[in-house]
Structures are given as structure tokens and as C-alpha cells.
Motif scaffolding. Structure first.
Motif, PDB file in Angstrom:
ATOM      1  N   LEU A   1       0.833  -1.212   0.000  1.00  0.00           N
ATOM      2  CA  LEU A   1       0.000   0.000   0.000  1.00  0.00           C
ATOM      3  C   LEU A   1       0.867   1.261   0.000  1.00  0.00           C
ATOM      4  CD1 LEU A   1      -2.684  -1.156   2.572  1.00  0.00           C
ATOM      5  CD2 LEU A   1      -3.159  -0.519   0.192  1.00  0.00           C
ATOM      6  N   GLU A   2       1.936   1.211   0.771  1.00  0.00           N
ATOM      7  CA  GLU A   2       2.854   2.355   0.816  1.00  0.00           C
ATOM      8  C   GLU A   2       3.459   2.591  -0.570  1.00  0.00           C
ATOM      9  OE1 GLU A   2       6.548   3.865   3.666  1.00  0.00           O
ATOM     10  OE2 GLU A   2       5.850   1.794   3.762  1.00  0.00           O
ATOM     11  N   GLY A   3       3.890   1.511  -1.222  1.00  0.00           N
ATOM     12  CA  GLY A   3       4.459   1.635  -2.553  1.00  0.00           C
ATOM     13  C   GLY A   3       3.465   2.118  -3.588  1.00  0.00           C
ATOM     14  N   ASN A   4       2.183   1.825  -3.360  1.00  0.00           N
ATOM     15  CA  ASN A   4       1.133   2.270  -4.279  1.00  0.00           C
ATOM     16  C   ASN A   4       0.681   3.706  -4.004  1.00  0.00           C
ATOM     17  OD1 ASN A   4       1.221  -0.212  -5.462  1.00  0.00           O
ATOM     18  ND2 ASN A   4      -0.872  -0.810  -4.979  1.00  0.00           N
ATOM     19  N   GLY A   5       1.305   4.336  -3.007  1.00  0.00           N
ATOM     20  CA  GLY A   5       0.973   5.726  -2.717  1.00  0.00           C
ATOM     21  C   GLY A   5      -0.221   5.904  -1.808  1.00  0.00           C
ATOM     22  N   ASN A   6      -0.762   4.807  -1.265  1.00  0.00           N
ATOM     23  CA  ASN A   6      -1.927   4.898  -0.371  1.00  0.00           C
ATOM     24  C   ASN A   6      -1.431   4.979   1.068  1.00  0.00           C
ATOM     25  OD1 ASN A   6      -4.402   4.765   0.880  1.00  0.00           O
ATOM     26  ND2 ASN A   6      -5.217   3.239  -0.537  1.00  0.00           N
ATOM     27  N   LYS A   7      -0.992   6.175   1.458  1.00  0.00           N
ATOM     28  CA  LYS A   7      -0.303   6.351   2.733  1.00  0.00           C
ATOM     29  C   LYS A   7      -1.205   6.053   3.924  1.00  0.00           C
ATOM     30  CE  LYS A   7       2.318  10.109   0.541  1.00  0.00           C
ATOM     31  NZ  LYS A   7       1.444  10.223  -0.636  1.00  0.00           N
ATOM     32  N   ALA A   8      -2.427   6.578   3.899  1.00  0.00           N
ATOM     33  CA  ALA A   8      -3.327   6.391   5.041  1.00  0.00           C
ATOM     34  C   ALA A   8      -3.635   4.914   5.246  1.00  0.00           C
ATOM     35  CB  ALA A   8      -4.611   7.182   4.831  1.00  0.00           C
ATOM     36  N   ALA A   9      -3.914   4.188   4.150  1.00  0.00           N
ATOM     37  CA  ALA A   9      -4.195   2.754   4.268  1.00  0.00           C
ATOM     38  C   ALA A   9      -2.961   1.996   4.727  1.00  0.00           C
ATOM     39  CB  ALA A   9      -4.690   2.207   2.921  1.00  0.00           C
ATOM     40  N   ALA A  10      -1.781   2.429   4.304  1.00  0.00           N
ATOM     41  CA  ALA A  10      -0.546   1.774   4.728  1.00  0.00           C
ATOM     42  C   ALA A  10      -0.358   1.917   6.241  1.00  0.00           C
ATOM     43  CB  ALA A  10       0.644   2.360   3.990  1.00  0.00           C
ATOM     44  N   ILE A  11      -0.582   3.111   6.758  1.00  0.00           N
ATOM     45  CA  ILE A  11      -0.458   3.311   8.208  1.00  0.00           C
ATOM     46  C   ILE A  11      -1.461   2.440   8.946  1.00  0.00           C
ATOM     47  CG2 ILE A  11      -0.756   4.987  10.068  1.00  0.00           C
ATOM     48  CD1 ILE A  11       0.343   7.120   8.157  1.00  0.00           C
ATOM     49  N   ASP A  12      -2.696   2.373   8.454  1.00  0.00           N
ATOM     50  CA  ASP A  12      -3.713   1.536   9.089  1.00  0.00           C
ATOM     51  C   ASP A  12      -3.283   0.070   9.100  1.00  0.00           C
ATOM     52  OD1 ASP A  12      -5.319   3.706   9.579  1.00  0.00           O
ATOM     53  OD2 ASP A  12      -6.625   3.391   7.841  1.00  0.00           O
ATOM     54  N   ALA A  13      -2.670  -0.384   7.995  1.00  0.00           N
ATOM     55  CA  ALA A  13      -2.224  -1.780   7.922  1.00  0.00           C
ATOM     56  C   ALA A  13      -1.082  -2.048   8.901  1.00  0.00           C
ATOM     57  CB  ALA A  13      -1.803  -2.117   6.495  1.00  0.00           C
ATOM     58  N   PHE A  14      -0.159  -1.107   9.034  1.00  0.00           N
ATOM     59  CA  PHE A  14       0.912  -1.265  10.021  1.00  0.00           C
ATOM     60  C   PHE A  14       0.328  -1.268  11.438  1.00  0.00           C
ATOM     61  CE2 PHE A  14       3.983   0.264   6.705  1.00  0.00           C
ATOM     62  CZ  PHE A  14       4.859  -0.809   6.767  1.00  0.00           C
ATOM     63  N   ARG A  15      -0.680  -0.438  11.682  1.00  0.00           N
ATOM     64  CA  ARG A  15      -1.331  -0.434  12.996  1.00  0.00           C
ATOM     65  C   ARG A  15      -1.983  -1.790  13.270  1.00  0.00           C
ATOM     66  NH1 ARG A  15      -1.550   4.663  15.172  1.00  0.00           N
ATOM     67  NH2 ARG A  15      -1.742   6.445  13.753  1.00  0.00           N
ATOM     68  N   GLN A  16      -2.637  -2.338  12.241  1.00  0.00           N
ATOM     69  CA  GLN A  16      -3.313  -3.622  12.408  1.00  0.00           C
ATOM     70  C   GLN A  16      -2.312  -4.720  12.747  1.00  0.00           C
ATOM     71  OE1 GLN A  16      -5.595  -4.753   8.972  1.00  0.00           O
ATOM     72  NE2 GLN A  16      -6.456  -6.581   9.938  1.00  0.00           N
ATOM     73  N   ALA A  17      -1.171  -4.728  12.039  1.00  0.00           N
ATOM     74  CA  ALA A  17      -0.139  -5.729  12.322  1.00  0.00           C
ATOM     75  C   ALA A  17       0.382  -5.576  13.749  1.00  0.00           C
ATOM     76  CB  ALA A  17       0.998  -5.602  11.317  1.00  0.00           C
ATOM     77  N   HIS A  18       0.571  -4.328  14.179  1.00  0.00           N
ATOM     78  CA  HIS A  18       1.084  -4.089  15.531  1.00  0.00           C
ATOM     79  C   HIS A  18       0.055  -4.475  16.581  1.00  0.00           C
ATOM     80  CE1 HIS A  18       2.098  -1.460  19.049  1.00  0.00           C
ATOM     81  NE2 HIS A  18       3.246  -2.062  18.844  1.00  0.00           N
ATOM     82  N   ALA A  19      -1.228  -4.249  16.299  1.00  0.00           N
ATOM     83  CA  ALA A  19      -2.276  -4.613  17.266  1.00  0.00           C
ATOM     84  C   ALA A  19      -2.322  -6.119  17.478  1.00  0.00           C
ATOM     85  CB  ALA A  19      -3.629  -4.102  16.772  1.00  0.00           C
ATOM     86  N   ILE A  20      -2.047  -6.883  16.438  1.00  0.00           N
ATOM     87  CA  ILE A  20      -2.052  -8.346  16.561  1.00  0.00           C
ATOM     88  C   ILE A  20      -0.819  -8.834  17.315  1.00  0.00           C
ATOM     89  CG2 ILE A  20      -1.867 -10.492  15.216  1.00  0.00           C
ATOM     90  CD1 ILE A  20      -3.626  -9.130  13.097  1.00  0.00           C
ATOM     91  N   ALA A  21       0.309  -8.141  17.109  1.00  0.00           N
ATOM     92  CA  ALA A  21       1.555  -8.579  17.760  1.00  0.00           C
ATOM     93  C   ALA A  21       2.210  -7.392  18.457  1.00  0.00           C
ATOM     94  CB  ALA A  21       2.495  -9.189  16.725  1.00  0.00           C
TER      95      ALA A  21
END
Length: 526
Positions: A90-110
């Protein structure tokens, strides 16, 4: 071994491991080939899907990569490795907000994973959420005090926040652990830190002369040494090492002036006449700041950001992102689709920009959007937002050009800056294009001269604020007290009162005559 690799054959695992190793070596062609070979043997396994997506993402924006990683996550929705790869895609595709949300989701799980914690802190830092990033990075360092990535990112965040001494301390800690970390030495030199010992300088000199080192670290060393030599008034040594470093950088980052100039001409021709947008207030309060690099744009934004009615956007890609998205929709470059756009199209694109900007803007009525390279897109930006204003920052051209030559920009940015002729060609394209915009929109563009701001700060600040539609506020004269994250190379300088001694070129004397010649300036006279 990761649980995600279970139930695949040893042959597939070998290909996946080899692909991952190729990615670490930045051999993306080999990485993609091996990943696709693994996927041909197990086309529906989440790890083969993930590896192909990861390899594809190294080539740039990829819809295929996103589709593949989404397929993998559908199979294992709570897998941290998959979620992290999705964030990277997502970050590479320029979708910054979605990329941050995905990193947050990964961190919430672990949440106790050093990797997911660091990744979240890194991406928050990258996109300007400095305060939150610092909290997350400190959490990562509590897990592992010697995590170099987390500590180096923390040092950079502290620099953004103006906490320079703390940033230096973090860098010194990293050097104490690894005295040959070239990136850290480079970061220290960029902080205007002058306390290098003779022994440390000798170490850096030895590394810079080591022809067996790869080009990139030698380039970094050259720029760091150039700064150190200049701080010690060793101007001939500084000139020589800057010349070597730039020559090596140019060998890795070719830039064709004629091709760029052709692009500039085609865009200028497409906006030869002003474009009407009936909603004349659309974008009111938006202040675009453009310039050649190293021309005082950060200082100008810092002055405006000190005003209580102004949100500072820092360097934003929103204008480019709107233009690029419309180009993808039409499958045409800007110079070809702009003449086809209707008044309704420009109105729609203006609202698209404002929706993107709303994600970072607060509730203040004015906001700066500082991206020096937006000078090329001003025809489109002012057609989208007829209520916006533009501040063009200018500085003595020799000082600007030399400052560009002495600065190692992020890879892929300002690729014109590594030889004198290219800098001069870029400056000529800038001049002719800005002249066109100012002739079309004379009341909407102000030229802010750096030297004038330095010599008569209050008068210039009052005029700047009035142009933007702001009443004078004395806080703008104390711009160095403004509490905000500054992500540019001038982050340390704008935390200090106005400096009147920033001119450097006269100290180099006739050494800079080749640059003067390229710029069409008279040669040095003592």
C-alpha cells in the motif's frame, strides 16, 4: 521457521528463501523470478502469494501486488507477516493512510513484536506523525535497546522536532556500537554538528578513499566530509570531495536535461491561458509554497506556521497525487489531458485535493502546502483551487545552486543536482515556467526573496502575511519557537533566530567559477 511456511515442500521453501535473499541484495529481477517459480508450484499458498507481491512492490506501484497480498490475507487474516507486506505494498502504491492503518493492524495483533513495533514507528515518522512515532519507537527500544533501525529513526524524529542535542546523543550511541556506520556519520554531519575529532575525521577520510566500498556509502562519506571541511574553513578540500561525491552520485542517478525540459515545455504549453473555475473561493486559505530546492521555503513555511490561524502541511504530495490519479483515470499525461478538462473537471479535482488535505489539516482556516517541485504543476493547482495563493521563494542563484550541489537528497529526489550543467538547466526551466505562471496569475503569486527576509524580517513578514490574507501576529517573528515537526534538511536552522551569515560561495572564491559559468554569471573577482 514461520508458521506461514508450513505445509510447503522443501523445494518451494528453498525458492522462497532464495527470493527473500535476493530482495535483501536488491536484486529484484531474480527475486521476482524465484517467487513466481515458487508460486507456480503452490499457486494458492499464502506465502508464495506474499513473496510475489513483495517482489512486485519493489518495481513501483502494482495493482497485481495488492490483489495477490489480499488473496493471501483472505486465507490467513491474522498473520502479521502478511499484514506487514500488505502495508508495504500500500505504501508503494501511494496509499499512505491505508498503509499506516495496515501497520497499525499488524502491531495490534503482535504488540510485543519488535518488528511490528518498529515498522509502525518508522512509517509514522515517514509521514509526519512525529510525536506518536517517538512513543512507538521508545516502546521498541524498551524491547531491544540496541535495535539500530529504531534508534536511528528515533534520532531522525528528534531532529524533526528540533531536539537536536538529543538527536546527536542517539547518533553518538549508534557510533559507539558501530564506528563504521556511514549512515550515522552522514546524519551527524548534516545536523551542523561541528565536534568531530581529528581522529574521527581521519577515519572518515580513510573510508572515503576506500575504492572497495560500494558507491552509495562512498557518496555519503563524501558529502559528510565536505560539510566537515567547510565547517573548518578547508574550502579547497571541501570543493574536491564534493566534486568526487557528486560525480559518483551522477553515475548512479542519470538525469537527462533535454528530456526534462521537453516535459516542462509540454506542460507549460498546455496551460498557456488561464483556466476558469467559477467557484472562485474554492481552496481559499490554501497557501502553496514552491521554489528551487535550498531557497528558503522551509523558513517561509516556519514563519507562516507560527501564526495561530495557520496549519503547516510540510512537504505534501497531494497536488501530484491528484494529477497522477486523473492521468491514470484518463490514461494520458497531464499535458495531454489538461486541454480536454472541463470547468466541471477542474472543480471536481479541486474537491479531490481538499479531501486529501483534510486528512492532515486541522481546523484552522489557513494551511501551507510546501512542496518545492510543485512549481511545475502550478497551472493545474491554480485551475483546481482558484482561491489558493502561491508563495514563490527565491534566493541568490549561485548560493542556491551550490547548496544543491552540497546536499545529498533522498534517492530519487532532485536528480538534477549532481553536476553544474544540470543544475543550471533545471534553474532555467524553473525561471521560464515561473515567469509564465506569474504573467497569467499576477495577483495570486508572491515572490519571497530570502535575502530580503533576512535583512528586514519584520517588513517582509508583514507583507507575506498580508498577501496570504492574514493579520500580522508577532509570533511570526519568533518563528523559531513554533512547536511542530520539520522534516527537511533545514530543520535545525529554522529552530534558531534568523541567521544573517548563510552565504557561503564567496568563501570558495574562484573554485566555483565552473558553476558560475554554467549559470551564466560573471567569474569571481577578489
Amino acid at each position: 521457521m514461520s508458521a506461514i511456511l508450513q505445509r510447503v515442500t522443501p523445494a518451494i521453501r528453498a525458492k522462497l528463501d532464495a527470493s527473500e535473499n535476493a530482495l535483501r541484495r536488491r536484486d529484484r529481477d531474480v527475486a521476482l523470478r524465484l517467487a513466481r517459480e515458487a508460486a507456480s508450484l503452490a499457486p494458492d499458498h499464502p506465502e508464495t502469494l506474499r513473496q510475489v507481491a513483495a517482489a512486485l512492490s519493489t518495481f513501483g506501484p502494482s495493482g497485481e501486488a495488492l490483489a495477490l497480498i489480499d488473496r493471501a490475507i483472505a486465507l490467513r487474516p491474522d498473520d502479521v507477516q502478511l499484514l506487514t507486506t500488505r502495508a508495504v505494498v500500500l505504501e508503494g502504491n501511494g496509499n499512505k493512510a491505508a498503509a499506516i492503518d495496515a501497520f497499525r493492524q499488524a502491531h495490534a495483533i503482535a504488540p510485543t513484536s519488535i518488528s511490528s513495533t518498529y515498522n509502525l514507528g518508522r512509517v509514522l515518522s515517514k509521514y509526519g506523525a512525529s510525536d506518536e512515532s517517538l512513543v512507538v519507537l521508545d516502546r521498541a527500544l524498551a524491547m531491544d535497546p540496541n535495535h539500530r533501525g529504531a534508534r536511528a529513526t528515533k534520532a531522525e524524529v528528534l531532529r524533526h522536532l528540533g531536539r537536536t542535542e538529543e538527536a546527536i546523543a542517539e547518533h553518538r550511541y549508534l557510533i559507539s556500537r558501530d564506528p563504521h556506520d556511514i549512515n550515522v556519520w552522514s546524519a551527524l554531519a548534516a545536523l551542523d554538528w561541528k565536534k568531530f575529532t581529528e581522529a574521527e575525521i581521519a577515519t572518515l577520510e580513510g573510508l572515503e578513499r576506500n575504492a572497495s566500498l560500494p558507491v552509495e556509502p562512498r557518496v555519503r562519506l563524501g558529502f559528510a566530509l565536505g560539510k566537515i571541511y567547510e565547517d573548518r574553513a578547508r574550502y579547497a578540500d571541501a570543493y574536491g570531495v564534493y566534486l568526487r561525491a557528486n560525480t559518483m552520485a551522477r553515475s548512479q542517478l542519470p538525469w537527462i536535461a533535454a528530456a526534462f525540459s521537453g516535459q516542462v515545455t509540454s506542460i507549460s504549453n498546455a496551460f498557456a491561458e488561464p483556466i476558469r473555475n467559477d467557484d472562485t473561493q474554492l481552496g481559499a486559505g490554501t497557501i502553496f509554497i514552491v521554489s528551487l530546492p535550498r531557497s528558503g521555503s522551509t523558513l517561509t513555511e516556519q514563519i507562516l506556521a507560527a501564526h495561530p490561524l495557520v496549519d503547516a502541511g510540510d512537504e505534501r504530495m497531494d497536488v501530484f497525487d491528484v494529477i497522477a490519479a486523473e492521468g491514470q483515470r484518463r490514461k494520458l499525461p497531464l499535458a495531454r489531458w489538461a486541454p480536454l478538462a472541463t470547468h466541471e473537471d477542474w472543480h471536481r479535482l479541486g474537491h479531490d485535493y481538499l479531501e486529501r488535505a483534510a486528512k492532515w489539516r486541522g481546523d484552522r482556516p489557513f494551511a501551507t502546502d510546501k512542496m518545492p517541485a510543485n512549481w511545475l504543476w502550478l497551472g493545474a493547482a491554480l485551475a483546481m483551487l482558484p482561491g489558493a495563493r502561491v508563495v514563490e521563494c527565491r534566493r541568490d542563484i549561485l548560493e542556491t545552486a551550490w547548496s544543491c550541489f552540497c546536499h545529498l537528497f533522498a534517492r530519487g529526489a532532485q536528480e538534477f543536482s549532481y553536476d553544474f550543467e544540470s543544475i543550471a538547466a533545471y534553474a532555467r526551466d524553473y525561471d521560464r515556467t515561473m515567469s509564465q505562471w506569474k504573467s497569467i496569475y499576477p495577483s495570486r503569486i508572491r515572490t519571497q526573496v530570502y535575502e530580503a527576509m533576512v535583512s528586514d524580517t519584520e517588513t517582509q513578514t508583514r507583507e507575506l502575511l498580508a498577501f496570504c490574507g492574514l493579520d500580522f501576529d508577532p509570533a511570526c517573528l519568533r518563528f523559531y519557537e513554533a512547536q511542530r515537526s520539520v522534516r527537511t534538511a533545514s530543520a535545525s536552522q529554522v529552530r534558531e533566530p534568523m541567521r544573517k551569515d548563510t552565504a557561503r560561495t564567496a568563501k570558495y572564491g574562484a573554485l566555483l567559477d565552473p558553476l558560475r559559468t554554467a549559470l551564466g554569471l560573471p567569474l569571481f573577482t577578489d
